[in-house]
Design an enzyme around this catalytic site. Sequence first.
Site, PDB file in Angstrom:
ATOM      1  N   LYS A  81      48.216  40.529  54.674  1.00  0.00           N
ATOM      2  CA  LYS A  81      47.822  40.646  54.141  1.00  0.00           C
ATOM      3  C   LYS A  81      49.246  39.659  52.707  1.00  0.00           C
ATOM      4  CE  LYS A  81      48.129  44.025  49.414  1.00  0.00           C
ATOM      5  NZ  LYS A  81      47.625  45.157  49.325  1.00  0.00           N
ATOM      6  N   SER A 161      44.642  47.147  45.686  1.00  0.00           N
ATOM      7  CA  SER A 161      44.616  45.598  45.746  1.00  0.00           C
ATOM      8  C   SER A 161      44.196  45.377  47.213  1.00  0.00           C
ATOM      9  CB  SER A 161      46.099  45.662  45.563  1.00  0.00           C
ATOM     10  OG  SER A 161      46.371  45.925  46.699  1.00  0.00           O
ATOM     11  N   SER A 185      44.776  51.480  47.332  1.00  0.00           N
ATOM     12  CA  SER A 185      45.177  50.056  48.084  1.00  0.00           C
ATOM     13  C   SER A 185      44.505  49.594  49.601  1.00  0.00           C
ATOM     14  CB  SER A 185      46.355  49.455  47.383  1.00  0.00           C
ATOM     15  OG  SER A 185      46.483  48.775  46.128  1.00  0.00           O
TER      16      SER A 185
END
Length: 500
Positions: A81, A161, A185
């Site tokens: 990420k 997210s 998330s």
Amino acid sequence: MTNATTLTDLTIAEARDAMAKGAFTPLELTNAHLARMEAGRGLNAFITETPDLARMQAERSGERLRAGKAGPMEGIPIGIKDLFCTEGVRTTAGSKILDGFVPPYESTVSANLAKAGAVMLGKTNLDEFAMGSSNKTSASGPVINPWTRTDDDEQLVPGGSSGGSAAAVAGRLAMAATGTDTGGSIRQPAAFCGLVGLKPTYGRCSRWGVVAFASSLDQAGPMTRTVRDAAIMLKAMAGHDPMDGTSAPVEVPNFEAVLSGDIRGLRVGLPRQYRPEGLDPEIAALWDRGAEMLKDAGATLVEVDLPHTKYALATYYIVAPAEASSNLARYDGVRYGLRVPGETLDEMYCKTRAAGFGEEVRRRVLIGTYALSAGYYDAYYLKAQKVRALIAQDFKTAFETVDVLLTPTTPSAAFGLNETIDDPITMYLNDVFTVPTSLAGLPGLSVPVGLSSRGLPLGLQLVGRYFDEETVLNAGLALERASAFTQKPAFLTGALEGQI
């Protein structure tokens, strides 16, 4: 087993065992995923691709395998990420304000994964500064969910997210990916994309080198296609880190070794407050079905009360923006990232932040600044922290009579890319089932259990005691086996191939 499609369908455990037997090499596995990444660019799952680095790491993995020095994730291609700092590879946090930023150091989690032998394919897309539930706030554009509904072809959000990580793993662009979870998330996008997503106990994985959103909530975790893979990856990610003052000095068990799926005698709590009026009937039915699956596997079902649950969202949306407003004060255009010139220093600050931050980030910074202001600190932030303590106490009381909790992960299946975009409150409600766990700092695991009437994946969440990921994962394995979720997104069955 050298067909590229077959290789990208393997789990971490399957690939690890096959490479140990010499069925294929880490480089072959990596090249198969790089080809898949190229074919799947329409998903916009990656902000930065690192094919040369991946091949170099894969070759080194091959050398270690041949020398009998393989790590626990040797040769496994993963996405990182783009909230984790990666030495020599740009890190954007999905924001314009970090334009051109190349970290001179590596985050502890990504360094741990590299030591375990993992191969980095690239940096995955995310909501800007991890603030969002749709992956639509990224400066690099929205991520597309590999899944589509059976009754229309509208593009769907992957959740957020960690939406890029979720789309990459669901679309077989990567075998697994790192995520971060502040209020849901990891778990929410895992549910939207038919994956396993684990938010470990706060302090289990180091936050050092992870771009901060809300420091008392942020926690790194794995996003995989199976519970066993999540156990393997968590072991590689976790560990005490003296560089992070919130990193817990606790032993990291071999999570995979304790996986049996035997949950006879396990006490599973069903919180009454997680069945509010107006709960989607499909979600309620899924929850009931999941509870029966665990009961059939030998668990005992117990209704429990978490009375302060109704205050969790309001509490979260004071605490998290308050911490974000403080953390994001460091982005001023002076030392790194975007700089917009101004005639005075104040003007340069204002212009840089106005141009660099997106609408949702600005909204949360303003909310947080207001909550921390002199006249409102006691009324909002201090009160929210007191309620947070009550929420944590609710969980502590519940765990005196049960071993894990079973709840829905999300209130709905994935929604359309253009739905709820102008309604932040509706968007925030996506985290209604995940936020309480985050506020309490407990481990939470989302497991795919079934499909909606429109063909989209739905997940259930298991919540455990502090640093008891073993029990959570083992219950997750039992749920995974009982649900036998093997469906693949339309992207993998050819429906989207012509668009990519």
